[in-house]
Design an enzyme around this catalytic site. Structure first.
Site, mmCIF file in Angstrom:
data_model
loop_
_atom_site.group_PDB
_atom_site.id
_atom_site.type_symbol
_atom_site.label_atom_id
_atom_site.label_comp_id
_atom_site.label_asym_id
_atom_site.label_seq_id
_atom_site.Cartn_x
_atom_site.Cartn_y
_atom_site.Cartn_z
ATOM 1 N N ASN A 150 7.792 27.491 6.167
ATOM 2 C CA ASN A 150 7.603 26.343 7.043
ATOM 3 C C ASN A 150 8.897 25.623 7.399
ATOM 4 O O ASN A 150 8.940 24.871 8.369
ATOM 5 C CB ASN A 150 6.632 25.341 6.405
ATOM 6 C CG ASN A 150 7.070 24.920 5.016
ATOM 7 O OD1 ASN A 150 7.170 25.742 4.108
ATOM 8 N ND2 ASN A 150 7.319 23.632 4.828
ATOM 9 N N GLN A 178 1.260 28.324 8.405
ATOM 10 C CA GLN A 178 2.161 28.287 9.561
ATOM 11 C C GLN A 178 1.908 29.419 10.555
ATOM 12 O O GLN A 178 2.357 29.332 11.704
ATOM 13 C CB GLN A 178 3.624 28.326 9.106
ATOM 14 C CG GLN A 178 4.115 27.043 8.459
ATOM 15 C CD GLN A 178 4.171 25.863 9.425
ATOM 16 O OE1 GLN A 178 4.245 26.026 10.627
ATOM 17 N NE2 GLN A 178 4.115 24.651 8.878
ATOM 18 N N CYS A 327 21.030 19.673 -1.700
ATOM 19 C CA CYS A 327 21.388 18.502 -2.503
ATOM 20 C C CYS A 327 22.910 18.400 -2.651
ATOM 21 O O CYS A 327 23.600 19.399 -2.796
ATOM 22 C CB CYS A 327 20.727 18.569 -3.872
ATOM 23 S SG CYS A 327 21.189 19.989 -4.863
#
Length: 378
Positions: A150, A178, A327
């Protein structure tokens, strides 16, 4: 100009779906579990919708179970399979939707199952050889691998995965949220145990979906209550939503080839225009048409100074999309998908997702806006 390029999150209701739902709302208010005429009329609507979906997927209506959406359907398949079949080993990927990944992680924390995650390369490709090795050593494994990611749009060969699972007597569940309504799913020729769908991903209503359960599998309810959905899912059915779901999927199948060609053209056009407009532009995941979901394009930008503000600036410009980055600190979790493929934390990423309602003019506007933003922040 207002542009909506977040169709992987949700799509606009098709006008024909709205008409069907309004008609049901206006004329049918009975409880489908009631035995009187008002209830029987509504029960007929639910069963007609079930038959429509089953015919499109080439399965029996008895194998289609309505839920509140893809998340509930994923949870039902995962929790009940592992609990009811006594499964102690599961395999999934680090780039699954959290409806799958978090559910399996919680089952592992509870000591219900040992969980293995497949290796993923920097383009998001799965190590299928590793899957076979894990299946060889762990008979009766539960495998959950999505059809298309997705966030980055990678397509997985679920037919090959299904063959491997069948070879080693594994249970195979695929989150097809999806791709449902965007690719044909002939479950009569796919050896799979569970797949899921959510209406709002293909121009149907929110709050309704379904779980396909192969007739060979018998599971207990995840939600207890009444005897709805042949004793598999308690709770009064979302009749308006179910009617809308069936109509939306019917429309999707009727126009699937046309929409596929048109939307793939938009995606290819945006790739070309971005490459011309912004030096050092990149793409997360694979972008080859036969290996990538034609509705999703994940773009990696070189303008690192915009990392925290790119989505905000696009929103101010009237452009709705979604995104994230890998991150960059211990407190910044970032996108688990981008982290898994080692996407650079210095490069902001945006997911643009398309539908039949989008145009090239909208893409031109978005590319022009992105070029201006990146130029200002070099």
């Amino acid at each position: 100009m207002q542009v909506y390029f977040d169709n992987a999150a949700t799509t606009a209701l098709d006008p024909e779906v709205i008409k069907v739902m309004i008609d049901v709302m206006d004329n049918n208010f009975g409880n489908p579990s009631s035995i009187h005429s008002h209830g029987r009329q509504v029960k007929t609507i639910v069963e007609k919708a079930r038959k429509t979906i089953a015919n499109l997927l080439h399965v029996s209506p008895a194998e289609i179970f309505f839920t509140s959406g893809g998340t509930e359907a994923d949870n039902m398949a995962i929790v009940r399979s592992i609990t009811d079949f006594g499964i102690t080993h599961a395999v999934t990927t680090p780039i699954e939707h959290h409806a799958v990944l978090h559910t399996l992680e919680e089952l592992q924390k509870a000591g219900k199952v040992h969980l293995d995650l497949l290796e993923v390369d920097e383009k998001g490709n799965l190590n299928i050889n590793q899957l076979e090795e894990l299946l060889k050593g762990n008979p009766r494994t539960f495998v959950s691998i999505m059809h298309a990611n997705n966030e980055i749009g990678n397509l997985n060969d679920i037919h090959h995965i299904a063959e491997l699972c069948q070879k080693y007597n594994a249970i195979f569940h695929s989150d097809t949220v999806q791709t449902m309504g965007h690719y044909p799913h002939d479950l009569g020729n796919l050896k799979i145990d569970f797949i899921t769908g959510a209406a709002h991903k293909f121009h149907g209503p929110k709050g309704v979906g379904f779980l396909y359960i192969n007739a060979n599998n018998k599971i207990k309810p995840l939600i207890y209550g009444g005897a709805q959905e042949r004793n598999i899912r308690g709770g009064t059915e979302n009749v308006y939503g179910i009617a809308g779901l069936a109509k939306a999927l019917e429309l999707a199948y009727e126009n699937m080839e046309e929409h596929h060609t048109y939307i793939q053209g938009l995606k290819s056009y945006m790739i070309d225009e971005l490459l011309k407009a912004i030096p050092d532009i990149g793409f997360n995941g694979v972008i080859e048409p036969d290996k990538s979901l034609y509705t999703v394009l994940n773009v990696s930008f070189p303008c690192s100074n915009l990392a925290d503000m790119l989505l905000f600036n696009l929103d101010i410009a009237g452009i709705s999309c979604s995104g994230g980055s890998a991150c960059s600190s211990g407190t910044d979790i970032g996108s688990h998908v981008l982290n898994a493929i080692n996407s650079s934390a210095e490069r902001p990423s945006v997911r643009f997702s398309f539908c039949k309602n989008n145009t090239r003019e909208e893409i031109d506007f978005v590319v022009k806006t992105l070029k201006e933003l990146c130029t200002k922040n070099q």
